[in-house]
Design an enzyme around this catalytic site. Structure first.
Site, PDB file in Angstrom:
ATOM      1  CG  ASP A 205      20.442  17.309 -18.557  1.00 43.28           C
ATOM      2  OD1 ASP A 205      19.711  17.457 -19.655  1.00 43.28           O
ATOM      3  OD2 ASP A 205      21.195  18.377 -18.311  1.00 43.28           O
ATOM      4  CG  HIS A 251      21.187  31.269 -19.123  1.00 45.76           C
ATOM      5  ND1 HIS A 251      22.287  31.724 -19.938  1.00 45.76           N
ATOM      6  CD2 HIS A 251      21.271  30.205 -19.514  1.00 45.76           C
ATOM      7  CE1 HIS A 251      23.069  30.808 -20.449  1.00 45.76           C
ATOM      8  NE2 HIS A 251      22.202  29.870 -20.191  1.00 45.76           N
TER       9      HIS A 251
HETATM   10  C1  LIG Z   1      22.587  25.483 -21.031  1.00 45.37           C
HETATM   11  S1  LIG Z   1      22.607  23.977 -20.420  1.00 45.37           S
HETATM   12  C2  LIG Z   1      23.480  23.951 -18.979  1.00 45.37           C
HETATM   13  C3  LIG Z   1      23.977  22.770 -18.722  1.00 45.37           C
HETATM   14  C4  LIG Z   1      25.020  22.452 -17.394  1.00 45.37           C
HETATM   15  N1  LIG Z   1      24.391  23.088 -16.265  1.00 45.37           N
HETATM   16  C5  LIG Z   1      26.360  23.593 -17.427  1.00 45.37           C
HETATM   17  O1  LIG Z   1      26.141  24.627 -16.965  1.00 45.37           O
HETATM   18  O2  LIG Z   1      27.152  23.232 -18.081  1.00 45.37           O
HETATM   19  C6  LIG Z   1      20.996  23.398 -20.106  1.00 45.37           C
HETATM   20  C7  LIG Z   1      20.819  22.233 -19.588  1.00 45.37           C
HETATM   21  O3  LIG Z   1      19.351  21.885 -19.181  1.00 45.37           O
HETATM   22  C8  LIG Z   1      19.029  20.746 -19.654  1.00 45.37           C
HETATM   23  N2  LIG Z   1      17.541  20.863 -19.766  1.00 45.37           N
HETATM   24  C9  LIG Z   1      16.764  21.617 -20.743  1.00 45.37           C
HETATM   25  N3  LIG Z   1      15.460  21.243 -20.511  1.00 45.37           N
HETATM   26  C10 LIG Z   1      15.257  20.295 -19.498  1.00 45.37           C
HETATM   27  C11 LIG Z   1      14.140  19.678 -18.794  1.00 45.37           C
HETATM   28  N4  LIG Z   1      12.844  20.120 -18.812  1.00 45.37           N
HETATM   29  N5  LIG Z   1      14.483  18.867 -17.464  1.00 45.37           N
HETATM   30  C12 LIG Z   1      15.802  18.563 -17.214  1.00 45.37           C
HETATM   31  N6  LIG Z   1      16.836  19.062 -18.113  1.00 45.37           N
HETATM   32  C13 LIG Z   1      16.572  19.969 -18.846  1.00 45.37           C
HETATM   33  C14 LIG Z   1      19.709  20.670 -20.998  1.00 45.37           C
HETATM   34  O4  LIG Z   1      19.655  19.465 -21.655  1.00 45.37           O
HETATM   35  C15 LIG Z   1      20.838  21.316 -20.677  1.00 45.37           C
HETATM   36  O5  LIG Z   1      21.961  20.061 -20.123  1.00 45.37           O
END
Ligand SMILES: C[S@@+](CC[C@H](N)C(=O)[O-])C[C@H]1O[C@@H](n2cnc3c(N)ncnc32)[C@H](O)[C@@H]1O
Length: 345
Positions: A205, A251
């Site tokens: 992440d 999503h």
């Molecule tokens: C909607 S959250 C979902 C988190 C987790 N998978 C859950 O379902 O509880 C989206 C996740 O994607 C991560 N994220 C966003 N852009 C990212 C990137 N470019 N590389 C890695 N992680 C990323 C965010 O920090 C966040 O933790």
């Protein structure tokens, strides 16, 4: 069944109910933010006492609690003290079934102004959050760690609520290494590592999330079995996983960006690796669905979208995957499994 001629609810009542829903949501946000459910849990308290404990204005807080008591979120007794009801539990902190942080983030400082831009977004197609805040949501979280903390805890709460259904729908028994891409604080990987004691985990992440995640995974006693990795899933994800999980990731992104994430995963996967995407598969015309509104939320907040199972199949195909299994759960979330195309064919 309601027909156009005989609506189940008179139109005026239906509309007033929606208007009240907007007010209710904001009132619940205030209750969540002030931590009122925690404060009344042990014993009912007067508005004056709650105002003293939260630094709020007593008369105004009383009006908020009276309104929420009228719809069952608190209970006012004969001494004008406010206590919990069965549903107040959902607003407590850190108890099973709690969604307090989810209420704070979804109804709060970022979502509320961005949703205020909905009309303008629907007219022009632009992304509300970026229009209002002048940056993407992900950049905003990096710059506002306290707010990001609320969001990441919210994601953990939702995962915890979904956990029993998801664990039943996923089989990782043959896995040595489970990789959770965009795995947040590590709530899902922690459950999987407890379920499969021989497996190791990797969570990838963004750096500020991984920092929080390290604390969480250490507190869970799992840091020896789980690598917490800072990175960018558009650039690179770790190799060596038997299964790569993307939960509530696609999503957040439009089709092109989703395909880019899937392709990064495919490059890291071996011919025997599996992909598990956990998302809602939205139903067809006129079917009610929480995620049809979550789709609007994605439109406003991230530029992402909710998809049907067929739309996921098409997305996988574009990224060189073949959808091999779809397992629905008693929740709206489905577990979509795919393998790299050359393996499937
Ligand atoms: C909607 S959250 C979902 C988190 C987790 N998978 C859950 O379902 O509880 C989206 C996740 O994607 C991560 N994220 C966003 N852009 C990212 C990137 N470019 N590389 C890695 N992680 C990323 C965010 O920090 C966040 O933790």
């Amino acid at each position: 069944m309601a027909t156009e001629q005989q609506p189940a609810v008179p139109p005026v009542a239906a509309l007033l109910h929606v208007l009240e829903g907007f007010w209710t949501a904001r009132a619940i946000y205030v209750a969540a933010k002030l931590g009122l459910a925690d404060l009344v849990h042990e014993s009912p308290k007067s508005a004056a006492e709650l105002a003293r404990l939260t630094g709020a204005h007593a008369g105004s807080l009383r009006r908020l609690l009276r309104a929420l008591s009228g719809i069952g979120w608190f209970h006012e007794d004969a001494e004008e003290r406010f206590g919990p009801t069965a549903v107040t539990q959902a607003l407590r902190t850190g108890v099973p079934g709690s969604l307090r942080y989810f209420a704070m983030t979804e109804l709060g400082e970022e979502h509320y102004p961005a949703w205020g831009d909905l009309l303008s977004g629907v007219k022009s197609g632009h992304l509300g959050f970026d229009h209002v805040f002048g940056m993407s949501l992900w950049e905003y979280w990096t710059r506002h760690p306290d707010q990001a903390d609320v969001f990441n805890r919210a994601m953990s709460e939702v995962t915890a609520v979904l956990e029993p259904a998801l664990l039943q729908a996923m089989d990782c028994s043959a896995c040595t290494t489970i990789v959770d891409i965009g795995g947040g604080r590590g709530t899902l990987i922690a459950s999987l590592l407890r379920t499969y004691p021989a497996a190791r985990g990797i969570v990838l992440d963004l750096p500020h999330v991984i920092e929080l995640g390290r604390e969480f995974i250490s507190a869970e006693g799992l840091i020896d079995r789980c690598t917490m990795l800072s990175g960018d899933f558009f650039q690179r994800v770790p190799e060596g996983g038997d299964v790569y999980i993307l939960k509530w990731i696609l999503h957040d992104w439009d089709d092109d960006r989703s395909v880019a994430i899937l392709e990064t995963c495919r490059r890291a996967m071996s011919p025997t690796s599996r992909l598990i995407v956990i998302e809602a598969a939205i139903p067809g015309r006129n079917e009610p669905s929480f995620h049809k509104f979550m789709d609007l939320n994605m439109f406003v907040m991230t530029g992402g979208r909710e998809r049907s199972a067929e739309e996921y199949r098409a997305l996988f195909k574009r990224a060189g995957f073949e959808l091999t299994r779809t397992t629905s759960t008693p929740t709206e979330m489905a577990v979509l499994e795919a393998v790299p195309k050359s393996v499937a064919s």
